[in-house]
Design a protein around this motif. Structure first.
Motif, PDB file in Angstrom:
ATOM      1  N   ILE A 206       0.620  -1.520  -0.092  1.00 33.75           N
ATOM      2  CA  ILE A 206       0.316   0.108   0.123  1.00 33.75           C
ATOM      3  C   ILE A 206       1.016   1.438   0.198  1.00 33.75           C
ATOM      4  O   ILE A 206       1.956   1.191   0.904  1.00 33.75           O
ATOM      5  N   PRO A 207       1.239   2.342  -0.587  1.00 37.74           N
ATOM      6  CA  PRO A 207       1.062   3.610  -0.310  1.00 37.74           C
ATOM      7  C   PRO A 207       1.530   4.115   0.199  1.00 37.74           C
ATOM      8  O   PRO A 207       0.419   3.940   0.077  1.00 37.74           O
ATOM      9  N   ARG A 208       2.695   4.337   1.304  1.00 42.15           N
ATOM     10  CA  ARG A 208       2.477   5.120   2.416  1.00 42.15           C
ATOM     11  C   ARG A 208       1.596   6.363   2.237  1.00 42.15           C
ATOM     12  O   ARG A 208       1.084   6.486   3.069  1.00 42.15           O
ATOM     13  N   GLY A 209       1.554   7.282   0.687  1.00 45.23           N
ATOM     14  CA  GLY A 209       0.549   8.432   1.148  1.00 45.23           C
ATOM     15  C   GLY A 209      -0.277   7.907   1.709  1.00 45.23           C
ATOM     16  O   GLY A 209      -1.345   8.210   1.398  1.00 45.23           O
ATOM     17  N   HIS A 210      -1.772   7.241   0.879  1.00 44.89           N
ATOM     18  CA  HIS A 210      -2.558   6.811   0.708  1.00 44.89           C
ATOM     19  C   HIS A 210      -3.088   6.018   2.598  1.00 44.89           C
ATOM     20  O   HIS A 210      -4.284   5.793   2.900  1.00 44.89           O
ATOM     21  N   ALA A 211      -1.652   5.150   2.913  1.00 44.95           N
ATOM     22  CA  ALA A 211      -2.297   4.408   3.707  1.00 44.95           C
ATOM     23  C   ALA A 211      -2.409   5.780   4.821  1.00 44.95           C
ATOM     24  O   ALA A 211      -3.339   5.402   5.796  1.00 44.95           O
ATOM     25  N   LEU A 212      -2.069   6.692   4.762  1.00 42.67           N
ATOM     26  CA  LEU A 212      -1.355   7.427   5.668  1.00 42.67           C
ATOM     27  C   LEU A 212      -2.443   8.717   5.586  1.00 42.67           C
ATOM     28  O   LEU A 212      -3.394   8.846   7.094  1.00 42.67           O
ATOM     29  N   SER A 213      -3.046   8.912   4.807  1.00 40.05           N
ATOM     30  CA  SER A 213      -4.212  10.135   4.301  1.00 40.05           C
ATOM     31  C   SER A 213      -5.562   9.126   5.256  1.00 40.05           C
ATOM     32  O   SER A 213      -6.941   9.947   5.796  1.00 40.05           O
ATOM     33  N   GLY A 214      -5.620   8.367   4.476  1.00 37.79           N
ATOM     34  CA  GLY A 214      -6.770   7.077   5.315  1.00 37.79           C
ATOM     35  C   GLY A 214      -6.917   7.461   6.407  1.00 37.79           C
ATOM     36  O   GLY A 214      -8.135   6.743   7.342  1.00 37.79           O
ATOM     37  N   LEU A 215      -6.012   7.294   7.506  1.00 32.79           N
ATOM     38  CA  LEU A 215      -5.914   6.603   8.646  1.00 32.79           C
ATOM     39  C   LEU A 215      -6.067   7.613   9.230  1.00 32.79           C
ATOM     40  O   LEU A 215      -6.994   8.103  10.521  1.00 32.79           O
ATOM     41  N   GLN A 216      -5.516   9.346   8.784  1.00 30.62           N
ATOM     42  CA  GLN A 216      -5.904  10.249   9.248  1.00 30.62           C
ATOM     43  C   GLN A 216      -7.339  10.644   9.229  1.00 30.62           C
ATOM     44  O   GLN A 216      -8.212  11.170  10.173  1.00 30.62           O
ATOM     45  N   GLN A 217      -7.958  10.233   8.076  1.00 33.50           N
ATOM     46  CA  GLN A 217      -9.520  10.709   7.991  1.00 33.50           C
ATOM     47  C   GLN A 217     -10.019   9.499   8.888  1.00 33.50           C
ATOM     48  O   GLN A 217     -11.153  10.493   9.594  1.00 33.50           O
ATOM     49  N   LEU A 218      -9.910   8.451   8.726  1.00 27.80           N
ATOM     50  CA  LEU A 218     -10.428   7.653  10.136  1.00 27.80           C
ATOM     51  C   LEU A 218     -10.654   8.066  11.435  1.00 27.80           C
ATOM     52  O   LEU A 218     -11.286   8.388  11.955  1.00 27.80           O
ATOM     53  N   ARG A 219      -9.601   8.603  11.633  1.00 29.45           N
ATOM     54  CA  ARG A 219      -9.035   9.378  13.248  1.00 29.45           C
ATOM     55  C   ARG A 219      -9.807  10.382  13.057  1.00 29.45           C
ATOM     56  O   ARG A 219     -10.447  10.916  14.565  1.00 29.45           O
ATOM     57  N   LEU A 220      -9.958  11.127  12.628  1.00 28.20           N
ATOM     58  CA  LEU A 220     -11.172  12.946  12.045  1.00 28.20           C
ATOM     59  C   LEU A 220     -12.101  12.398  12.814  1.00 28.20           C
ATOM     60  O   LEU A 220     -13.261  13.323  12.845  1.00 28.20           O
ATOM     61  N   ARG A 221     -12.514  11.034  12.609  1.00 28.83           N
ATOM     62  CA  ARG A 221     -14.474  10.626  11.958  1.00 28.83           C
ATOM     63  C   ARG A 221     -14.509   9.985  13.189  1.00 28.83           C
ATOM     64  O   ARG A 221     -15.444   9.368  13.705  1.00 28.83           O
ATOM     65  N   THR A 222     -13.448   9.861  13.887  1.00 34.16           N
ATOM     66  CA  THR A 222     -13.482   9.334  14.797  1.00 34.16           C
ATOM     67  C   THR A 222     -13.912  10.052  16.803  1.00 34.16           C
ATOM     68  O   THR A 222     -12.935  10.376  16.579  1.00 34.16           O
ATOM     69  N   ASP A 223     -14.983   9.765  16.997  1.00 29.63           N
ATOM     70  CA  ASP A 223     -15.607  10.431  17.959  1.00 29.63           C
ATOM     71  C   ASP A 223     -15.289  10.621  19.547  1.00 29.63           C
ATOM     72  O   ASP A 223     -15.426   9.725  20.336  1.00 29.63           O
ATOM     73  N   GLY A 224     -13.617  10.219  20.246  1.00 29.39           N
ATOM     74  CA  GLY A 224     -13.113  10.020  20.868  1.00 29.39           C
ATOM     75  C   GLY A 224     -12.072   8.820  21.025  1.00 29.39           C
ATOM     76  O   GLY A 224     -12.490   7.693  20.827  1.00 29.39           O
ATOM     77  N   GLU A 225     -11.676   8.100  22.633  1.00 31.86           N
ATOM     78  CA  GLU A 225     -10.616   7.182  22.221  1.00 31.86           C
ATOM     79  C   GLU A 225     -11.482   6.022  22.708  1.00 31.86           C
ATOM     80  O   GLU A 225     -11.608   5.413  22.029  1.00 31.86           O
ATOM     81  N   ASP A 226     -12.707   5.834  23.478  1.00 31.25           N
ATOM     82  CA  ASP A 226     -14.106   5.290  23.386  1.00 31.25           C
ATOM     83  C   ASP A 226     -14.802   3.998  22.455  1.00 31.25           C
ATOM     84  O   ASP A 226     -14.284   3.548  22.220  1.00 31.25           O
ATOM     85  N   THR A 227     -15.146   5.387  21.074  1.00 36.44           N
ATOM     86  CA  THR A 227     -14.801   4.906  19.655  1.00 36.44           C
ATOM     87  C   THR A 227     -13.872   4.056  18.927  1.00 36.44           C
ATOM     88  O   THR A 227     -13.741   3.134  18.721  1.00 36.44           O
ATOM     89  N   TRP A 228     -12.543   4.519  19.106  1.00 33.97           N
ATOM     90  CA  TRP A 228     -11.428   3.958  18.490  1.00 33.97           C
ATOM     91  C   TRP A 228     -11.001   2.948  19.454  1.00 33.97           C
ATOM     92  O   TRP A 228     -10.629   2.093  18.827  1.00 33.97           O
ATOM     93  N   GLN A 229     -11.691   2.473  20.928  1.00 34.49           N
ATOM     94  CA  GLN A 229     -10.955   1.456  21.628  1.00 34.49           C
ATOM     95  C   GLN A 229     -12.009   0.908  21.040  1.00 34.49           C
ATOM     96  O   GLN A 229     -11.871  -0.762  21.162  1.00 34.49           O
ATOM     97  N   GLN A 230     -12.823   0.378  20.476  1.00 31.57           N
ATOM     98  CA  GLN A 230     -14.237  -0.253  19.528  1.00 31.57           C
ATOM     99  C   GLN A 230     -13.211  -0.975  18.820  1.00 31.57           C
ATOM    100  O   GLN A 230     -13.398  -2.362  18.323  1.00 31.57           O
ATOM    101  N   PHE A 231     -12.533   0.532  18.109  1.00 28.34           N
ATOM    102  CA  PHE A 231     -12.310  -0.934  16.798  1.00 28.34           C
ATOM    103  C   PHE A 231     -10.579  -1.355  17.215  1.00 28.34           C
ATOM    104  O   PHE A 231     -10.861  -2.132  16.264  1.00 28.34           O
TER     105      PHE A 231
END
Length: 626
Positions: free
Chosen positions: A464-489
């Motif tokens: 996976i190209p690093r830029g795509h992987a990084l931007s995708g993860l950043q988008q996902l984190r920005l759409r996560t409303d706090g650590e509780d939701t990320w903990q579900q992931f």
């Protein structure tokens, strides 16, 4: 010394656990010679200038083979008895000794926690056991007393002393920054149990008189402040001695871990007692030691005080307290609780002395559990830069049966629906791309679990190209409303990893990607697939689009990173790549017409291609599917 060495007229048998300097002191006392003269007669004095004999401290680890042979011949000992006088045999159970002493290339290695030239001691052991030879020449200066992790005599149930009761100086301490095997070896003849330090009132007289205090006179010695503390510390010493005698097969790095945690406690002090629930042992001596060291080094350049700051406390009570706290964390039965404690120590250590903390981690040999506990995570992945990070900590974050080769670019839909669909419903931005972002981030995290490394390393493993992987993860984190939701992931990922571990037969997705890296549906196969569909047979560009669809289904890959869209999957877009990206969803989502009739044929063809990749295909052979 050349030729065959002459045996001494009289010698001694080594006592159990006796050290080389202790044996030399007893032998010199029996023959009424100075230790320096005995070193010359036995052929172990490597440096001699006139009448001055230098006995370096590294001889405590081991003698050179030729010196050991001479020493054995002159003292009438066996080579195995001579080797047992040094610390080298302990390196199997105590790894800090591995690089200590003289190396094969002639250089000298030293680990601040490997050994101490100054010896702790038990007055009752030095007094002897009442036999004739020990009554005459004293009991053994025990070799383990030179190891920092030995602080108590379990036989006499007491902590070891380290200062002479009269001159209040460490026994065999360094002189002008240089440590020797025996302090003042050319000085006056003394009993082995007498202090060889200079007398407190020596002044400028030369030669300076020795202190000469009888070290066996203080039988009461230094004890812990309370009997409960003493019992706790003696139990700890018994456990450490058992590990020194026989290493635990499942914990080969116990002592390196113990030392690393001890150094973190020292740097971060008093975080260990202020913030953590550690064993209730007396810490007054340790607190006094650490504050004294900080006062002593406050005005010194940072690079000049490393060994002083992170070295073992010389006093047995202080060292015992430090090791008790460290052992509690290293051997904690609850990994989650241990991680929280170690992370607290690490944060405080970074705040107080980031450079030294990172140095400990980089130079240390850490076990996987401790490295995982210390690893700095950012955004759910190993940090690649910043305070307290090091390649030594970017280890696999989980013990996995599956490998990185068995992870696709996108998490299969079935696993996503079971474990991560509920996570995407909690994202703050509704988008049809959420599932793709979660599936891609999941496989990147799975790769880290089993292979370690950085976020970029995981992307490279999966193609996976690093830029795509990084931007995708950043988008996902920005759409996560706090650590509780990320903990579900993260909890969903743990469940997926457990499922993979439980599978008897797993797919080698990396092999499939490699086999298909320069593949497309052969024209003959395309003609068969489009038989009866003349409108498709007449559209050659559709063959490449269908090839991308087959590739994504066989490899569980992201069509954006198909080798037909990007150069080798991660490079720049190829000519026609944007058209494929635009057209593929129309083919995959066709509901009527010739394209809809093609899809079932492509599904069957996909299964054949997958079997071909798993069974008969080899990298470099002719790419023709059955």
């Amino acid at each position: 010394m050349t030729g065959t060495p002459r045996p001494l007229a009289r010698s001694l048998a080594p006592l159990p656990d006796e050290s080389l300097p202790g044996f030399l002191l007893r032998l010199a006392h029996r023959l009424n010679r100075t230790p320096a003269r005995m070193a010359v007669l036995t052929g172990i004095a490597p440096y001699r200038l006139g009448h001055a004999v230098k006995l370096p401290a590294h001889l405590l680890v081991a003698l050179r083979p030729e010196a050991a042979a001479r020493f054995a011949a002159t003292t009438r000992l066996t080579l195995s008895e001579v080797r047992a006088l040094g610390l080298r045999p302990h390196q199997v159970t105590y790894p800090p000794l591995t690089d200590a002493g003289e190396r094969p290339d002639g250089r000298f290695g030293s680990h601040v926690w490997a050994f101490t030239a100054a010896s702790r001691f038990c007055p009752q052991c030095l007094a002897g056991d009442g036999t004739a030879v020990q009554s005459a020449h004293g009991g053994p200066w025990r070799l383990p007393w030179h190891l920092p992790v030995v602080f108590a005599c379990t036989r006499h149930r007491r902590l070891l002393d380290h200062l002479c009761p009269s001159c209040r100086q460490p026994l065999n301490a360094s002189v002008q920054g240089r440590a020797g095997l025996i302090l003042h070896p050319t000085g006056p003849a003394l009993h082995p149990a007498q202090c060889r330090n200079h007398a407190p009132d020596a002044g400028t007289r030369k030669p300076k008189p020795a202190c000469g205090t009888d070290l066996t006179a203080t039988a009461a010695g230094t004890r812990a402040k309370a009997d409960t503390d003493l019992g706790t510390l003696l139990d700890l010493q018994s456990r450490l001695l058992a590990r020194l005698a026989s290493p635990a097969a499942d914990e080969p790095l116990f002592f390196p871990d113990l030392i690393a945690v001890s150094q973190m406690i020292t740097i971060s002090w008093p975080a260990a007692v202020d913030n953590l629930s550690l064993p209730e042992v007396a810490t007054d001596a340790l607190d006094k030691h650490i504050h004294a060291i900080r006062r002593r080094t406050a005005d010194r350049p940072r690079g000049d005080n490393g060994r002083i700051v992170i070295g073992p406390p010389p006093a047995a009570a202080a060292c015992a307290s430090l090791l008790a706290m460290s052992e509690y964390l290293v051997s904690h039965p609850d990994p989650a609780a241990a991680r929280d404690c170690v992370q607290t120590l690490a944060r405080r250590a970074v705040e107080r002395d980031r450079t030294r903390f990172v140095g400990i981690i980089r130079r240390g040999q850490l076990s996987l559990p401790l490295a995982r506990a210390l690893a700095v995570q950012r955004g759910g992945f190993h940090a690649t830069a910043g305070a307290g990070t090091s390649a030594a900590l970017r280890v696999p974050t989980r013990t996995c049966r599956f490998t990185a080769q068995e992870i696709p670019q996108l998490l299969p839909n079935a696993a996503y629906e079971r474990h991560l669909a509920h996570f995407t419903t909690r994202l703050t931005v509704a988008s049809r791309n959420n599932a793709r972002l979660a599936r891609r981030a999941a496989t990147l995290k799975l790769a880290e679990m089993t292979s370690g490394g950085t976020f970029s390393d995981s992307a490279r493993l999966l193609g996976i190209p690093r830029g795509h992987a990084l931007s995708g993860l950043q988008q996902l984190r920005l759409r996560t409303d706090g650590e509780d939701t990320w903990q579900q992931f993260l909890l969903g990922l743990d469940a997926i990893a457990a499922e993979l571990d439980g599978q008897e037969h797993r797919i080698d997705y990396q092999r499939r990607r490699t086999v298909l890296e320069d593949w497309s549906i052969p024209p003959a196969h395309w003609a068969h697939l489009t038989d009866g569909l003349p409108t498709l047979d007449a559209a050659p560009e559709l063959r490449i689009c269908a090839s991308v669809l087959v590739w994504t289904q066989v490899t569980e890959g992201d069509y954006l990173f198909s080798p037909l869209v990007r150069d080798r999957g991660w490079g720049g877009r190829l000519l026609g790549g944007p058209d494929l990206v635009r057209d593929l969803p129309h083919l995959a989502g066709a509901r009527r017409g010739a394209k809809a009739r093609l899809l079932p044929r492509l599904a069957a063809y996909t299964q054949q291609t997958a079997a071909w990749c798993d069974g008969g295909a080899r990298t470099g052979e002719q790419r023709t599917t059955p």
